[in-house]
Design a protein around this motif. Structure first.
Motif, PDB file in Angstrom:
ATOM      1  N   SER A 140       0.843  -1.202   0.000  1.00 25.30           N
ATOM      2  CA  SER A 140       0.000   0.000   0.000  1.00 25.30           C
ATOM      3  C   SER A 140       0.875   1.247   0.000  1.00 25.30           C
ATOM      4  O   SER A 140       0.576   2.241  -0.665  1.00 25.30           O
ATOM      5  N   THR A 370      -5.672  -2.239  -1.900  1.00 26.65           N
ATOM      6  CA  THR A 370      -6.580  -2.796  -0.888  1.00 26.65           C
ATOM      7  C   THR A 370      -7.840  -1.930  -0.746  1.00 26.65           C
ATOM      8  O   THR A 370      -7.853  -0.758  -1.127  1.00 26.65           O
ATOM      9  N   GLU A 372      -9.085  -0.550   1.868  1.00 23.98           N
ATOM     10  CA  GLU A 372      -8.893   0.650   2.695  1.00 23.98           C
ATOM     11  C   GLU A 372      -8.237   1.764   1.872  1.00 23.98           C
ATOM     12  O   GLU A 372      -8.631   2.931   1.955  1.00 23.98           O
TER      13      GLU A 372
END
Ligand SMILES: Cc1cc2nc3c(=O)[nH]c(=O)nc-3n(C[C@H](O)[C@H](O)[C@H](O)COP(=O)(O)OP(=O)(O)OC[C@H]3O[C@@H](n4cnc5c(N)ncnc54)[C@H](O)[C@@H]3O)c2cc1C
Length: 385
Positions: A140, A370, A372
Motif C-alpha cells: 500500500s 486494498t 482501505e
C-alpha cells in the motif's frame, strides 16, 4: 468537490457483432476441449497456447496502432472481448498484464525500437509481461520501494533489489520495475523513482514462485542482483516513475476483471437452480444482476474516458472497490442458494469451482490496491479528507 464521471454510450452494431463473434469462438473452443472454465482465470489461468489463439483472432493489443502489430480499435471493443473472456472463465492470465497495461506503457514511454520489437509479439499472444511494483515492505505504501538502479559512466544501469507478488513473472518476458534512482526529496518519497522495462532473461535475475492458499503458483518473488541494463531500459523520464505508475492504475483497476472473477460460478449455479428459486432467491439474484449491470455501465464509462486520454483514477478505484464486494456477494449467495439442492444435482465442475474461488477470495481485496486504500482515494474525491 469534483464529481465522478461515467459517460454513457450505447453499443453500436460493430460492438454487437464482435460480442457474438467472441461468444461463438469461446463456445467452439470449449466444445473442442480448448479450455475448461476457471474462476479467477485472469490471475491463475495461464495458457500460452490459448493466448496465441486470441492473438490470431486479433483480440490482443486491440487498441494499439497497426504499425506495432495492434488493431487500431476503440477501447470499447477491447472491453467487449475482455468481458466475454472473463464471463466464460477462459484462461487468459498469460497475456493479461501485457495486453491490459504493459503494452500501453511501452506505447506511451518506450523507444521506437522497443515498440517495434516488443509490441507485435505481445499482440500475437506470444510475449508476456509482469508488474514489478510491490516489495516486502512496500505494498500500500508503494513509495517505500528500495529496489535501486544506478547509472554507470557508460550510461548503463545496475539494478539491485527484490520485488514480490509479481503475477506471471515466471512465464513472462518483461517486467516493468519501479525503482529508486535518486534520493527522496525530504518527506516527499515519490520523488526519485523511475520505471524500467526489464527483459527477464537478463543475467542476475532470479524468479521464485510463491504458492497461494489454493495451492497454485501464479505470483513470484524476483531478485535483482547487480543486473546490468542498457540505457534505454529506463522507461519514460528519470524521476517520473511515480506519476507513470499512477497512470497505469486506472487501467489496472477499472476493467471487468474486478467484478466478473466469480461470474462463471453464478452462471453455472443459475442453470442448476432454474425453476427452483423461491421469492427470496429470485430477489437475491436480481440484486446481484443489478449490481453487475451498474458496474458494467461504470466500467464502460471508464473505457471511454481512457479512450479520450483522461486518467480516471478515482472512478477506477470505485469500480474495483464495489466490484470486489459483488464478487464476494456472488460466492456467499450462490452457496446459500445451492443449499436447497442436493450435491448430486450440482453441475459437474461447480463444487470444485466454488472451493477454488473461496480460497482465492481473500486476494481480491489486496491485489491492485486494498479496500482501505481505495476508500481513501474515493473519500478524497468526495472532499472527506
Ligand atoms: C493475488 C495477488 C496478485 C498480486 N499481483 C501483483 C503484481 O503482479 N505486481 C505487484 O507489484 N504486486 C502484486 N500484488 C501485491 C499487491 O499490490 C499488494 O498486496 C497490495 O498493494 C497490498 O500491499 P501489502 O500486501 O504489502 O499489504 P499492506 O500494504 O501491508 O496492507 C496490509 C493491510 O493494512 C491496510 N493498510 C495499509 N496501509 C493503510 C492505510 N494507510 N490506511 C488504512 N489501511 C491501510 C491494508 O488495507 C491491508 O488491509 C498482488 C497481490 C495479490 C494478493
Amino acid at each position: 468537490m469534483q464529481r465522478f464521471r461515467f459517460p454513457a454510450d450505447a453499443p453500436d452494431e460493430e460492438e454487437l457483432a464482435l460480442r457474438s463473434e467472441v461468444r461463438s469462438f469461446l463456445q467452439q473452443q470449449r466444445n473442442n476441449g480448448g479450455f475448461t472454465p476457471c474462476a479467477d482465470c485472469w490471475v491463475s489461468g495461464a495458457n500460452p497456447a490459448f493466448s496465441a489463439r486470441l492473438g490470431e483472432q486479433g483480440w490482443l493489443g486491440m487498441t494499439w496502432p497497426k504499425q506495432y502489430g495492434g488493431h487500431g480499435r476503440p477501447a470499447l471493443h477491447r472491453l467487449v472481448v475482455t468481458e466475454e473472456l472473463l464471463a466464460a472463465g477462459a484462461p487468459v492470465a498469460a497475456h493479461w498484464v501485457a495486453d491490459r497495461q504493459t503494452g500501453a506503457q511501452i506505447l506511451r514511454f518506450g523507444t521506437e525500437a522497443q515498440k517495434q520489437e516488443i509490441l507485435p509479439s505481445m499482440a500475437a499472444g506470444t510475449s508476456f509481461a509482469a508488474i514489478g511494483m510491490s516489495e516486502p515492505q512496500a505494498g500500500s505504501d508503494l513509495a517505500a520501494v528500495v529496489t535501486r538502479a544506478t547509472q554507470n559512466a557508460d550510461g548503463n544501469w545496475i539494478m539491485n533489489g527484490r520485488k514480490i507478488w509479481s503475477t506471471g513473472a515466471h512465464i513472462s518476458d518483461y517486467m516493468i520495475v519501479l525503482a529508486r534512482t535518486s534520493a527522496a526529496d525530504g518527506r516527499n518519497r515519490q520523488v526519485g523513482l523511475s520505471q524500467f522495462l526489464v527483459p527477464l532473461k537478463t543475467p542476475g535475475i532470479e524468479i521464485t514462485g510463491i504458492r497461494d492458499l489454493a495451492g497454485s503458483i501464479h505470483f513470484n518473488e524476483t531478485l535483482f542482483d547487480n543486473v546490468k541494463l542498457s540505457a534505454d531500459a529506463l522507461l519514460g523520464t528519470e524521476g517520473n516513475g511515480w506519476a507513470q505508475c499512477m497512470g497505469e492504475l486506472a487501467t489496472e483497476r477499472s476493467g471487468p476483471e474486478r467484478y466478473l472473477t466469480t461470474f462463471v460460478i453464478l452462471e453455472q449455479a443459475l442453470l442448476a437452480l432454474r425453476g427452483r428459486l423461491d421469492d427470496h432467491g429470485v430477489a437475491a439474484v436480481g440484486r446481484l444482476i443489478a449490481h453487475l449491470t451498474s458496474l458494467r455501465r461504470m466500467s464502460r464509462g471508464i473505457a471511454q474516458l481512457i479512450q479520450r486520454g483522461d486518467s480516471p483514477d478515482t472512478e477506477a478505484a470505485l469500480v474495483k472497490q464495489m466490484g470486489n464486494r459483488v464478487e464476494r456477494d456472488i460466492l456467499n449467495e450462490v452457496r446459500r442458494l445451492l443449499a436447497t439442492l442436493p450435491r448430486s444435482q450440482w453441475p459437474g465442475s461447480l463444487s470444485a469451482l466454488l472451493d477454488d474461488a473461496t480460497l482465492r477470495l481473500p486476494s481480491h481485496t489486496l491485489r491492485g490496491g486494498t479496500t482501505e486504500i481505495l476508500r481513501g482515494i474515493i473519500a478524497r474525491q468526495l472532499g472527506l479528507r
